[in-house]
Design an enzyme around this catalytic site. Sequence first.
Site, short mmCIF file in Angstrom:
data_model
loop_
_atom_site.label_atom_id
_atom_site.label_comp_id
_atom_site.label_asym_id
_atom_site.label_seq_id
_atom_site.Cartn_x
_atom_site.Cartn_y
_atom_site.Cartn_z
NE ARG A 1 9.33 -2.40 0.81
CZ ARG A 1 9.22 -2.54 -0.10
NH1 ARG A 1 10.00 -3.31 -0.88
NH2 ARG A 1 7.93 -2.19 -0.80
CB THR B 1 -8.01 -2.74 6.83
OG1 THR B 1 -7.83 -2.40 5.33
CG2 THR B 1 -9.36 -3.37 6.86
CG ASP C 1 9.08 -0.29 6.27
OD1 ASP C 1 8.24 -0.60 5.86
OD2 ASP C 1 9.59 -1.33 6.97
CB CYS D 1 -7.78 -7.82 2.29
SG CYS D 1 -6.52 -6.72 1.86
CB THR E 1 -4.64 -3.86 10.50
OG1 THR E 1 -5.07 -3.57 9.39
CG2 THR E 1 -4.13 -2.17 10.91
CB VAL F 1 -0.92 -0.09 1.19
CG1 VAL F 1 -1.91 1.26 1.41
CG2 VAL F 1 -1.90 -1.13 1.00
#
Length: 341
Positions: free
Chosen positions: A39, A129, A34, A269, A94, A16
């Site tokens: 990364r 989310t 991050d 998700c 999440t 995202v």
Amino acid sequence: MNSEIKKIAIIGLGYVGLPLAIEFGKKYSVLGFDINQLRIDELSNGKDRTNEADLEGLKLAMGLAANCEGKGLTFSSNSSDLIPYNVYIVTVPTPIDQFKAPDLTPLLKASEMLGKVLKNGDIVIYESTVYPGCTEEDCVPILEKNSGLKFNIDFFCGYSPERINPGDKVNTLTKIKKVTSGSTPEIADVVDALYSSIITAGTHKAPSLKVAEASKAIENAQRDVNISFVNELALIFDRIGIDTTDVIEAAGTKWNFLKYKPGLVGGHCIGVDPYYLAHKAESLGYHPQVILSGRRVNDNMGMFVANKVVKLMINKGQTIKGANVLILGVTFKENCPDVKY
């Protein structure tokens, strides 16, 4: 306030956060943050292990492309680098825990970190989310505690649920309509204008943070329930001895039949988000029936497939113990390198 919003920090650079950082980086001064230093090092060198980034867009945002002036996008894992920014967009995971309850640890840790760098007039926008009410009930108190500032007086919040579809190179970030919201009507306008500057598909301004949060929760819960219905049909038709695909093809000749297909439900998700909605419902004294029954059906499909394979092997005279199984497509969806699910 519109004229002041020029420096944006994206917290979390996964599926995202990275596309978001790239698009905003083409127009604004953006910091991609991050906690994973590896990364950060990879992205700073123009490499993306998730295969989600538009690498040419990444170079453009970082000022590395030909005839590109400036450096709109930079990366860091040092929280002190967040201080100069005035808009923070949180895109951390999440997940759920072993008991299938929401695990807000990454979200709350990110909020704690941001609370320590918040300044008067700053805006924190959440994309992760969550269940309806999470931003105001769980995140805002942490922001206030660690900043010493007052919500909707000194700092503000927004919520704009992510709609990234990993592996999809057609329906990319800018081509998917974005739901936006703000903690005050004025901030809602600011947040909506900010996203409108990069989302070509347009935006939908929700009337409150809770409405925006709920809209994301039900998107995936709806798909989960629809898939669970077809999975349950597959369990029934297997006992009857008919092919589910044949039944769906026949039923699909009617114009308003939804042709969902049975199968395993995993990923970040669909198999997770319904538990967030269920958690909130149960905290208010309501035990959801449809949502959780759908989850049970889909969670049990792996066992059904495994048992089916064992029975087929027995029918063919195969020895079960010590047999080798080849799984084609081990990632959670096609064209994605992610094997966590």
